[in-house]
Design a protein around this motif. Structure first.
Motif, short mmCIF file in Angstrom:
data_model
loop_
_atom_site.label_atom_id
_atom_site.label_comp_id
_atom_site.label_asym_id
_atom_site.label_seq_id
_atom_site.Cartn_x
_atom_site.Cartn_y
_atom_site.Cartn_z
N LEU A 168 -72.29 -36.39 12.89
CA LEU A 168 -73.24 -35.98 13.91
C LEU A 168 -73.86 -34.66 13.51
CD1 LEU A 168 -71.29 -36.81 17.18
CD2 LEU A 168 -73.30 -37.96 16.29
N LEU A 169 -75.10 -34.49 13.87
CA LEU A 169 -75.80 -33.25 13.54
C LEU A 169 -75.21 -32.08 14.31
CD1 LEU A 169 -79.49 -34.48 13.59
CD2 LEU A 169 -78.05 -33.99 11.59
N VAL A 253 -69.72 -34.90 22.68
CA VAL A 253 -69.52 -34.54 21.27
C VAL A 253 -70.85 -34.53 20.51
CG1 VAL A 253 -68.38 -35.29 19.13
CG2 VAL A 253 -67.12 -35.29 21.26
N GLU A 254 -71.79 -35.39 20.94
CA GLU A 254 -73.11 -35.37 20.32
C GLU A 254 -73.86 -34.09 20.64
OE1 GLU A 254 -74.99 -38.96 21.71
OE2 GLU A 254 -74.42 -40.07 19.91
N LYS A 255 -73.68 -33.61 21.84
CA LYS A 255 -74.49 -32.50 22.34
C LYS A 255 -73.97 -31.12 21.92
CE LYS A 255 -76.80 -31.66 26.77
NZ LYS A 255 -76.75 -31.96 28.21
N ARG A 300 -63.33 -36.63 14.29
CA ARG A 300 -64.07 -37.63 13.53
C ARG A 300 -65.50 -37.18 13.21
NH1 ARG A 300 -65.30 -43.36 15.97
NH2 ARG A 300 -67.15 -43.77 14.71
N TYR A 301 -66.11 -36.46 14.12
CA TYR A 301 -67.51 -36.09 13.92
C TYR A 301 -67.69 -34.63 13.50
CZ TYR A 301 -68.53 -40.57 16.09
OH TYR A 301 -68.59 -41.90 16.38
#
Ligand SMILES: [Zn+2]
Length: 360
Positions: A168-169, A253-255, A300-301
């Motif tokens: 993820l970025l 987690v993306e944010k 994981r990310y």
């Protein structure tokens, strides 16, 4: 990286028949070799495997050829694993499988023997079974599939597939997270995830079906029917909650790159609340899953989950002036010092973020 996907199957009558044959033959092989190994003390998988080939070609047991060959082979592997666990004292001695136990078998992918289509899955010996699934994994390589007949009468396939690791970025953002019992997650950006109204709705459904079950005559046809219906509702509840928690934790987690949360004793947190037993159990497992999945997804990310001290009074502190005040049970925090009026959980999440940022 390996991932799993569960899909619901809708076999037709002919396929149900074949599935029963495969379940039965898989069980036969397991029990046959359990019996053999008990008597002969030969626990070697390679020996069993050779014997299985012989069995498939002997007149008395040639019927085994009707079954998916991987299913039989994997049944031996399961027995082998059961013995390994037994001999290393991790489990009890393997026991014979009975027809009324949960039914399942595992098959392996080779040469396009398993294909996932839009509304069906091709499985060895079965052809295309109608199915329903939410996530498209057609571009991924399938490794194996476990087919199950659940107690609720539902057929299900668990697909293990290989998928490329996604990173993820980095966003440069940090967040504080407050776990609660009305909204299970509130963030320091005042995003709220998973409402206890969902839990109430699911519990109501369960209670309704339980009540119906209690009115049926024990072991009657209607009782059995109702029991399956209740099992279905339970299963729906588990799927629904897990799916919701997956979505919420993924979104967080993306944010954010760094996530601060309290090092909570969830049992202790819930023991202070007046809750019905079903709701308490659901909250306990859901909050536990949230914590586990956040940790897992951060690892994981490539994001960070940082726990802050357990006894920091995040809900009693004013996020604006920093003074403390016992807020009681109110959903709104009203600071008597600086007159701030704010949602209680949002206030707590802000405090968790501030505490995390200043102590790291
Ligand atoms: Zn204040």
């Amino acid at each position: 990286m390996k991932k799993g996907l569960r899909i619901r199957l809708y076999p037709n009558n002919k396929q149900i028949n074949t599935l029963n044959i495969i379940f039965g033959h898989t069980r036969f092989v397991y029990n046959y070799f359990l019996d053999y190994s008990k008597n002969s003390k030969d626990y070697k998988y390679t020996n069993w495997s050779k014997m299985l080939t012989t069995l498939k070609n002997s007149d008395d047991t040639i019927f085994l050829k009707e079954a998916d060959k991987f299913a039989l082979q994997n049944s031996l592997k399961n027995l082998n694993r059961a013995y390994e666990n037994f001999f290393s004292k991790r489990a009890n001695e393997p026991v014979f499988k009975k027809k009324h136990n949960a039914q399942s078998y595992r098959t392996n992918y080779t040469n396009n023997n398993i294909v996932l289509y839009e509304k069906g899955i091709k499985l060895p010996k079965l052809g295309i079974i109608k199915c329903k699934y939410g996530k498209d994994i057609k571009d991924n390589k399938i490794i194996n599939v476990t087919v199950k007949l659940l107690k609720s009468g539902i057929y299900e396939a668990s697909i293990i597939y290989e998928c490329e690791e996604k990173t993820l970025l980095k966003t440069g953002n940090s967040v504080g997270i407050d776990l609660g019992i009305r909204k299970l997650i509130t963030t320091s950006d005042n995003d709220k995830y998973i409402s206890d109204l969902d839990i109430d709705r699911l519990n109501k459904k369960i209670r309704k079906e339980q009540k119906r079950l209690s009115k049926r005559t024990l072991h009657s046809n209607n009782w059995n029917k109702q029991r399956r219906k209740l099992a279905k509702v339970y299963q729906y509840k588990d799927h629904y909650m897990l799916d919701t928690i997956h979505k919420a934790t993924k979104a967080i987690v993306e944010k954010y790159d760094t996530i601060y949360m309290e090092d909570l004793d969830i049992k202790d947190l819930l023991s202070k609340q007046k809750l019905k037993i079903h709701k308490r159990e659901m909250l306990l497992s859901s909050l536990g899953q949230i914590t586990t999945l956040l940790k897992y997804k951060c690892e994981r990310y490539g994001k960070e989950l940082k726990k802050i001290e357990r006894y920091y009074p995040s809900s009693q502190t004013c996020s604006h002036c920093g003074k403390t005040y016992r807020v009681g049970k109110s959903e709104t925090y009203r600071c008597p010092h600086c007159k701030l009026i704010i949602d209680r959980d949002y206030n707590a999440a802000l405090n968790i973020l501030n505490y995390g940022l200043s102590h790291n």
